[in-house]
Design an enzyme around this catalytic site. Sequence first.
Site, short mmCIF file in Angstrom:
data_model
loop_
_atom_site.label_atom_id
_atom_site.label_comp_id
_atom_site.label_asym_id
_atom_site.label_seq_id
_atom_site.Cartn_x
_atom_site.Cartn_y
_atom_site.Cartn_z
N TYR A 106 54.26 33.50 68.25
CA TYR A 106 53.37 34.61 68.53
C TYR A 106 53.85 35.94 67.94
O TYR A 106 53.20 36.95 68.06
CB TYR A 106 53.13 34.73 70.04
CG TYR A 106 51.77 35.30 70.33
CD1 TYR A 106 50.64 34.71 69.79
CD2 TYR A 106 51.62 36.44 71.09
CE1 TYR A 106 49.39 35.23 70.03
CE2 TYR A 106 50.37 36.97 71.34
CZ TYR A 106 49.25 36.36 70.81
OH TYR A 106 48.01 36.88 71.03
N TRP A 108 56.13 38.22 68.61
CA TRP A 108 56.68 39.34 69.36
C TRP A 108 58.14 39.14 69.74
O TRP A 108 58.68 39.84 70.60
CB TRP A 108 55.87 39.55 70.65
CG TRP A 108 54.52 40.16 70.44
CD1 TRP A 108 53.34 39.48 70.36
CD2 TRP A 108 54.18 41.54 70.32
NE1 TRP A 108 52.30 40.35 70.20
CE2 TRP A 108 52.79 41.63 70.16
CE3 TRP A 108 54.93 42.72 70.32
CZ2 TRP A 108 52.11 42.84 70.01
CZ3 TRP A 108 54.26 43.93 70.18
CH2 TRP A 108 52.87 43.98 70.02
#
Length: 741
Positions: A106, A108
């Site tokens: 993802y 992050w």
Amino acid sequence: MTKVTSSHWGAFEVDVRDERIVATRPFAEDPHPSAIPDILPQAVHHRSRVSRPSFRRGWLESRERTGRGGDTFVELPWDEALDIAAAEIDRVRKAHGNEAIFGGSYGWGSAGRFHHAQSQVHRFLNTIGGYVSSFASYSTGCAQAIMPHVFGVPFLQLNYEHQDGWHTIAEHTETLVMFGGVNPKNSQVSMGGVTRHETAGWFETFAEKGMRCVNIGPQRTDAPDGCEWMAVRPGSDTALMLALAYVLETENLVDRDFLGRCTTGYDRFRPYLLGETDGLPKTPDWAAPLTGVAADTVRELARRMATTRTLITVAWSLQRGEHGEQPFWMSAVLAAMLGQIGLPGGGVGYGYGAIGGVGKSFKGLRGVTFSQGQNPVTKFIPVARAGDMLRRPGEAYDFNGRRDTYPDIRLIYWAGGNPFHHHQDLNALHEAWQKPETIIVNEPWWTATAKRADIVFPATTPYEREDIGRSNFDDYLFHMPQLIPPVAEARDDYQIFAGLAERLGKAQEFTEGRRAGEWLRVLYHAYQGMARDEGVEVPDYEALQEKNWVRLPIQMEGPNRTLFAPFREDPEGAPLPTPSGKIEIFSATIDGFGYDDCPGHPVWLPPSEWLGTATAAAPLHLVSPQPGDKLHSQLESALADVEGARPETIVIHPKDAARREITTGDLVRVFNARGACRARARVSDDILQGVVALPTGAWFGDPGTNVDPDGNPNVLTRDVGTSRLGQGCSAHTTLVEIARL
């Protein structure tokens, strides 16, 4: 030792003693620093860290799949662990092909640009033949599908390169109409980091100027103090926009010259607006029972919007619901009817306050990038359809004009991210997660995803490795020093994937013969040359190491000239990259898809779950905003240790609370047919009656728990796509009930 480092939630000073992080302090140049780093020392050294390579016992002994989440783990030495994992990856790709591998990440995991988990896992998988990928994000997946049809440019490019900056808004905007608000809490974070948190400060400037700021949404707190609050039912924003448009049309407040020069399809949309095609004129009186906003309030706002320089903003949250395409498209139509698109401080903008980078204006200077290479596998899924992919391999689905089938995934490799935080209907995802033959995860902590893996490699945090911090949406450049040694036997993702690549005969392709420190210098040298070409001087790598950080002279403080300014002036000479060259109020392309849940122009489509369909069993509409105390689910392990911090807090209106005999501080059960979780009530009149708000981010509990203990709202949300066009996340389409525990 005290050093400055960067993160997705900003820069901060770090104190290290005896190879442990002991304290953090705000970065001196940040006017409104985030408090998120306060919990960092506890999180980095938390008992929930993964210590050694770990194998789920049932998988290791018999390749059994169904015990994920409830099994014990066996620790093995690194070399043996890498041998087993590499052999399994090789078996799957030879037996089933690379279309049987899903590369989950993802993005992050770290603000550092080399140790970027998404780049690392995708580069590795590309070197061994590729993987099934995913399109877009849970935050903007629906918008990324619809908005290129309207304006012709990728949605994120629209957000960052073609919208007015805060300086322009402060100078020119008279009325700021914020659908979904602009929340400084959310702007604490940004991809790659946001060093100066300025959103709240700009609203102080707006107030001093006398700008009228209207927060349209179910929570007063979705915008800073001093903004007007127009409380609106979740899921009804398109109806409100249509009612505003009806007033503009019927009171002759439409800029017909702009519509004629710069848009296409208003003649197809207008009969729908006036009710000529469906017998329902979209009047303020029609919208009032749908939205909860009085008809006269709508008329007054429409007239003001037409007679002042007005900027319409739309929060990313509006597209995280069933039919989320419609408010994003309709906001563009409403702005076009006002005729202010392309004027400084007017028109429409998306994502202000969603993350800290939106609203900042910089000269184009890209960041440091570690190449992922090319993916030989072309098959992908919309990111929010991961559960369907696992549940229904081979089944056909529609997406943005394409018809495809879900792949038959045999192996998942996840690095960076926690799908058991951000996906919907987590109980259903848990069942689907049992289907692949093998799941491998690189992870620092024993998250819900790590607990449901077969092989878990302990990964370093950003504070245990050296990196470069630089975001396209920030004007600071950081050397991120290694602050402490790796905790226990953790290794960085690059080391893990280099070890696997070597065993698979792809070491040279993955590493190109370089160690991590050598890559940092190679990537930085390329960045230095690119910056020089743009007229920006940056120090050499050794000087940056010594300085720790520098501020780059790239901020634009005056009005920025957006894509729409030259288009407005000369739509024929500077057309948009849409099929018509204009803003598409009616899209022949979308109309040709034949989707009844996303026709050729914006329409009101009521969600399947909202206050208009509430029942005695589920009478309350749940919204699940981003948390204020962390980024997504990061650092949750330590936050869960703070007395009184868990379960997560749910906000409820006084009348709804009184009916259930609930008071502030009470433990409550939040439930529907999909699941249940605990929460701690906070009674407040800052939320619309009939609506409750429970932030995301609490770690999902273990299997067999009837009530999720810490308050993850995604045990309650629906795992359905926004429409066949966007197939985005629909978390905000959720009804629940609450009872005191």
